[in-house]
Motif scaffolding. Structure first.
Motif, short mmCIF file in Angstrom:
data_model
loop_
_atom_site.label_atom_id
_atom_site.label_comp_id
_atom_site.label_asym_id
_atom_site.label_seq_id
_atom_site.Cartn_x
_atom_site.Cartn_y
_atom_site.Cartn_z
N LEU A 1 0.84 -1.19 0.00
CA LEU A 1 0.00 0.00 0.00
C LEU A 1 0.88 1.24 0.00
N LEU A 2 0.59 2.17 -0.91
CA LEU A 2 1.31 3.44 -0.96
C LEU A 2 0.31 4.59 -0.92
N VAL A 3 0.43 5.44 0.08
CA VAL A 3 -0.40 6.64 0.19
C VAL A 3 0.35 7.80 -0.45
N VAL A 4 -0.28 8.47 -1.41
CA VAL A 4 0.33 9.65 -2.03
C VAL A 4 -0.36 10.88 -1.45
N ALA A 5 0.39 11.68 -0.72
CA ALA A 5 -0.16 12.82 0.00
C ALA A 5 0.38 14.12 -0.58
N PRO A 6 -0.45 15.13 -0.79
CA PRO A 6 0.05 16.41 -1.28
C PRO A 6 1.06 17.05 -0.33
N HIS A 7 0.78 16.95 0.99
CA HIS A 7 1.61 17.60 2.01
C HIS A 7 1.84 16.65 3.18
N PRO A 8 2.89 16.88 3.98
CA PRO A 8 3.03 16.15 5.23
C PRO A 8 1.79 16.41 6.09
N ASN B 1 5.14 23.56 -3.05
CA ASN B 1 3.90 23.74 -2.31
C ASN B 1 3.18 25.00 -2.79
N ARG B 2 1.85 24.94 -2.79
CA ARG B 2 0.97 26.02 -3.25
C ARG B 2 1.02 26.24 -4.77
N LYS B 3 1.94 25.56 -5.44
CA LYS B 3 2.08 25.71 -6.89
C LYS B 3 2.11 24.34 -7.58
N LEU B 4 1.56 23.35 -6.92
CA LEU B 4 1.62 21.99 -7.45
C LEU B 4 0.86 21.90 -8.77
N GLU B 5 1.49 21.24 -9.75
CA GLU B 5 0.88 21.09 -11.06
C GLU B 5 1.09 19.67 -11.58
N ASN B 6 0.20 19.26 -12.44
CA ASN B 6 0.35 17.98 -13.12
C ASN B 6 1.25 18.20 -14.34
N SER B 7 2.50 18.55 -14.06
CA SER B 7 3.46 18.83 -15.13
C SER B 7 4.15 17.54 -15.58
N LEU B 8 4.81 17.60 -16.72
CA LEU B 8 5.50 16.41 -17.22
C LEU B 8 6.64 16.01 -16.31
N SER B 9 7.36 16.98 -15.76
CA SER B 9 8.48 16.65 -14.88
C SER B 9 7.99 16.03 -13.58
N ALA B 10 6.89 16.56 -13.02
CA ALA B 10 6.33 16.00 -11.79
C ALA B 10 5.79 14.60 -12.05
N ARG B 11 5.14 14.43 -13.20
CA ARG B 11 4.59 13.12 -13.56
C ARG B 11 5.70 12.07 -13.65
N ARG B 12 6.82 12.45 -14.22
CA ARG B 12 7.95 11.53 -14.33
C ARG B 12 8.48 11.13 -12.95
N LYS B 13 8.66 12.10 -12.07
CA LYS B 13 9.18 11.82 -10.73
C LYS B 13 8.28 10.84 -9.98
N ASP C 1 -11.72 19.30 -4.39
CA ASP C 1 -11.28 19.80 -3.09
C ASP C 1 -11.14 21.31 -3.18
N SER C 2 -11.27 21.98 -2.05
CA SER C 2 -11.09 23.44 -2.06
C SER C 2 -9.63 23.84 -2.11
N HIS C 3 -8.73 22.91 -1.82
CA HIS C 3 -7.29 23.20 -1.86
C HIS C 3 -6.76 22.85 -3.26
N PRO C 4 -6.26 23.82 -4.00
CA PRO C 4 -5.79 23.55 -5.37
C PRO C 4 -4.71 22.48 -5.44
N ASP C 5 -3.84 22.39 -4.41
CA ASP C 5 -2.80 21.37 -4.43
C ASP C 5 -3.40 19.97 -4.41
N HIS C 6 -4.52 19.79 -3.72
CA HIS C 6 -5.14 18.47 -3.64
C HIS C 6 -5.76 18.08 -4.98
#
Length: 235
Positions: free
Chosen positions: A10-17, A80-92, A112-117
């Motif tokens: 099981l892997l939980v992917v969380a936007p923030h700690p 943080n606060r600028k999270l995007e579904n970018s190609l570089s983030a997708r690769r990581k 969600d009301s939080h854009p990062d989520h």
């Protein structure tokens, strides 16, 4: 990336700690008690916040990790606060999936009301697809996590109907202890008048427990069909 010695169940992917602990801390603890290998990957360090610091959040996360007994934890250090579904983030993130090989992903719900989520949910879906691609220079062997379920954060007040609800009654105190490790986020500057944020977190778990006639629970949602081979597993 943080070294890993065996694939994860099981892997939980969380936007923030703290998002993993707040939303599915009980499921994490229950899964570990059942012998599952569980990990968490945070997309950002969560800073800046009114009462947090990068160093302080790192220490809080280490304390929460110990409280949960996680097998693996890693942070991608996306903005943080600028999270995007970018190609570089997708690769990581796809490389994380290829190297940890989780059987189940837990991801934030896509509204969600939080854009990062919101961005995180789209990013996770895209990275899950990318992780199975062949003829690529990404690290690790191609792998497609078989299942993905979505959880809700504390920001969303109106929830859709979950696909299933997990009884976490035996783990609620340990979940709350893990949440309390994030003092800068759940205690500092929030006042002591009842109900506190800590009360809200526990009360939500109590509500979901009530829906299944148990003490405390956490909900999950699936967009994909779930195969059941034995109806007795639903009892």
């Amino acid at each position: 990336m943080t070294p890993i010695d065996a694939p994860l169940d099981l892997l939980v992917v969380a936007p923030h700690p703290d998002d993993a602990e707040l939303s599915v801390g009980g499921i994490i603890l229950k899964s570990i008690s059942q012998g599952k290998r569980v990990g968490v990957v945070e997309l950002t360090d969560g800073e800046p916040t009114p009462h947090g610091t990068p160093a302080g959040r790192k220490e809080e996360t280490a304390q929460a990790t110990k409280t949960l007994g996680l097998h693996w934890r890693h942070q991608l250090d996306l903005p943080n606060r600028k999270l995007e579904n970018s190609l570089s983030a997708r690769r990581k993130l796809a490389e994380v999936f290829r190297l940890t090989k989780p059987q189940i992903l837990l991801a934030p719900y896509w509204e969600d009301s939080h854009p990062d989520h919101v961005a995180a949910s789209a990013l996770i879906d895209a990275a899950r697809f990318w992780s199975k691609l062949s003829r690529t220079d990404m690290a690790g062997e191609r792998f497609h996590p078989p299942k993905i379920f979505y959880f809700w954060s504390i920001h969303l007040r109106i929830h859709p109907k979950p696909t299933f609800v997990v009884d976490v009654t035996d783990f609620i105190d340990q979940k709350m202890a893990a949440v309390a490790c994030y003092k800068s986020q759940v205690v500092s500057g929030r006042g002591e008048a009842h109900p506190t944020l800590m009360d809200d977190v526990k009360d939500r778990a109590r509500f979901w427990g009530w829906t299944i006639e148990r003490g405390y629970a956490e909900p999950l949602l699936s967009r994909e069909e779930i195969r059941i081979d034995d109806l007795s597993t639903l009892l």
